[in-house]
Design an enzyme around this catalytic site. Structure first.
Site, PDB file in Angstrom:
ATOM      1  N   ARG A  82       1.137  -1.210   0.109  1.00 52.00           N
ATOM      2  CA  ARG A  82       0.024  -0.120  -0.067  1.00 52.00           C
ATOM      3  C   ARG A  82       0.956   1.290  -0.137  1.00 52.00           C
ATOM      4  O   ARG A  82       2.116   1.248  -0.091  1.00 52.00           O
ATOM      5  CB  ARG A  82      -0.889   0.023   1.207  1.00 52.00           C
ATOM      6  N   LYS A  94       1.911  -3.542   4.119  1.00 55.67           N
ATOM      7  CA  LYS A  94       2.152  -2.099   4.386  1.00 55.67           C
ATOM      8  C   LYS A  94       3.482  -1.838   4.949  1.00 55.67           C
ATOM      9  O   LYS A  94       4.125  -2.652   5.869  1.00 55.67           O
ATOM     10  CB  LYS A  94       1.116  -1.647   5.728  1.00 55.67           C
TER      11      LYS A  94
END
Length: 568
Positions: free
Chosen positions: A144, A209
């Site tokens: 992300r 992430k």
């Protein structure tokens, strides 16, 4: 894993034609405002979630209408930096082409547009492209938006760290041409000529992430992320990074195989190995992650299943790098420095407190118009913080007074906001999040007001604690790294967690489950009163709660997080 049935998301990715699906054909169907079949999931890889307004869902059912489908679109901003021109372009679209006429700053340093109707989706992607932006890989089973500490004072070191955040983001992006073909009418590329060399043609088992953080500020919450690069500097020089792997906060109510987890330290690397190590961690998780059970598909579960040392050795082999011992570092805080600060370069930086990151106009505080007015004259950049605030960065001395005046006129500076309110955060939750079980963003103002009254009554207004509220256990509001965290169970009912710390290096423990909010606040009032009387000098609330035995500390979340013997 090879003998277990793969989750349906694996079939979906395998059959997606490298994320193209039939999205283009679906866009032509204006009978429905939503996306059909697999496309409902595939648009996430392009940075969008299909949502509807849950406040009016029942009424539309009565009227025999489908839900008011829109998408939430998330703009990719590595390190959270956006130019005033880009902000103005997004602001204009939000004002004229969204249902909520707001911009939301996320705690992952992106901006979200809520309420984009189907016929406006391609136009907004084309607008972003014209502005030099996109929404690629801000959702879905990919790496992300890459975070980077905002740190406006340490300008030189921040700039270097930010450049690495951008490089990591670009290096780990999907290689498919699907985004350009579907949304920008780009020239079509033969799928046979494409290969996802890092993410794999089936992409990752789950979302991933990554952050770059500059101590002593842990504003990115390193333990909420799959991969974190902790900057180690000497003066203005970036020597390299300590690498942390396997953090994550999401869990599922009632499923004890899910839990939050602190990241594990792998060691130190010089900067020249950064991209190789990032790629190796991602590819190891790609190949070793659980593709059968999505609840256990995140990197944290892979590390606990195969062992930290085995995962680390595989990363070293793939990257061709040996980790050195971790360099000493310390986190001392997570909050933003609200207000003006002076940078080392002689310029000034104004951090604006944006409640829940929601930039919207109200009669009392037209913050959105104020941001646009600042953007029209500001020559520096805007930095979105991981605490959902906005930094007007690089203001020359001669412009400082003018920007300060605009910010005050439009409610962007409010000297009455308490330190406690500035230490609170909430996820979006109702009415747009389909996973929401309880209110969060909309409930935070009243809950914060009640906590403010408690803090004043007990004479603790100068000693705020980190408070976070989420509408479900998926972790978006990072409540599992708060000193006091509320996790939604049902309307007005939450799980009540206590015992994290200010630095964000300890997970809180469940104290009460499925409790009405009024009873939680009554309990909290008593604990704040006890803290005011029995706390040691400068002792933070989370540390106090553990020292006096309100809860036991969580040492190893995979082992003792669900030990409900709350008292020490």
């Amino acid at each position: 894993m090879s003998n277990e049935k793969l989750s349906d998301n694996e079939r979906l990715k395998q059959e997606s034609k490298l994320l193209r699906g039939t999205i283009t054909e679906d866009l032509q169907n204006l009978i429905t405002g939503g996306f059909e079949s697999d496309n409902f999931q595939l648009i996430r890889f392009h940075g969008m979630y299909q949502q509807d307004d849950r406040d009016i869902r029942a009424e539309r059912v009565k009227q025999k209408l489908e839900p008011l489908h829109t998408v939430m679109l998330r703009v990719r901003l590595p390190g959270g930096i956006i130019t005033p021109k880009q902000w103005l372009g997004i602001d204009e679209f939000a004002s004229t082409n969204t249902q909520y006429e707001s911009i939301r700053v996320t705690n992952r340093q992106a901006v979200q547009l809520h309420g984009v109707l189907k016929h406006d989706i391609k136009p907004v992607h084309k607008l972003l492209n014209q502005l030099g932006l996109d929404s690629r890989a801000t959702a879905g089973d990919v790496n992300r938006n890459v975070l980077c500490s905002s740190n406006p004072i340490e300008s030189t070191l921040h700039q270097t760290a930010y450049e690495w955040a951008k490089k990591i983001s670009e290096h780990l992006l999907p290689k498919t041409n699907a985004y350009a073909e579907v949304w920008l009418d780009g020239e079509k590329v033969s799928i046979e000529k494409e290969e996802e060399t890092i993410l794999g043609n089936n992409y990752l088992p789950r979302k991933f992430k990554t952050t770059v953080v500059i101590p002593p500020q842990n504003d990115v919450d390193v333990h909420a992320n799959d991969l974190s690069f902790v900057a180690i500097g000497e003066g203005d020089q970036l020597l390299g990074f300590n690498v942390l792997v396997g953090g994550g906060l999401a869990m599922t109510h009632g499923d004890k195989t899910t839990y939050p987890r602190m990241a594990s330290e792998f060691g130190f690397i010089p900067t020249e190995h950064t991209l190789a190590v990032a790629e190796a961690v991602v590819s190891t998780q790609r190949d070793w992650g659980n593709r059968s059970n999505r609840r256990n598909a995140k990197t944290k579960y892979t590390l606990d299943r195969v062992g930290v040392e085995a995962f680390k050795q595989e990363v070293e082999q793939r990257a061709g790098v040996k980790f050195s011992p971790v360099h000493p570092y310390e986190f001392t805080a997570r909050g933003d420095r609200i207000g003006w600060t002076a940078g080392v370069d002689g310029r000034h930086h104004l951090t604006l407190f944006i409640p829940s990151g929601r930039v919207i106009d109200t009669p009392e505080k037209p913050r959105k118009r104020g941001m646009a007015k600042i953007a029209q004259i500001h020559q520096g950049d805007f930095r979105l913080s991981p605490n959902q605030n906005v930094i007007i960065a690089g203001v020359p001395s001669e412009q400082k007074e003018e920007i300060d005046q605009i910010a005050r006129e439009y409610g962007l500076i409010d000297d009455t906001v308490s330190l406690q309110r500035k230490s609170a955060m909430a996820c979006v939750s109702f009415p747009t999040c389909p996973l929401a079980m309880a209110e969060a963003e909309r409930a935070l103002p009243e809950i914060s007001a009640q906590i403010d009254r408690m803090m004043a009554q007990h004479q603790m207004t100068e000693h705020p604690f980190v408070f976070r509220i989420t509408g479900c256990p998926n972790g978006c509001g990072r409540a599992m790294l708060a000193e006091v965290g509320l996790v939604g169970r049902a309307l007005n009912r939450y799980d009540f967690y206590i015992g994290g710390n200010v630095m964000g290096t300890r997970i809180p423990r469940l104290h009460q489950s499925n409790m009405p909010i009024d009873k939680i606040l009554a309990l909290l009032d008593g604990y704040i009163g006890q803290w005011s009387k029995e706390g040691e000098p400068n002792e933070d609330f989370g540390d106090f709660a553990i020292r006096v035995g309100i809860v036991k500390p969580v040492y190893n979340s995979s082992v003792d997080f669900y030990d409900l013997t709350s008292e020490a």
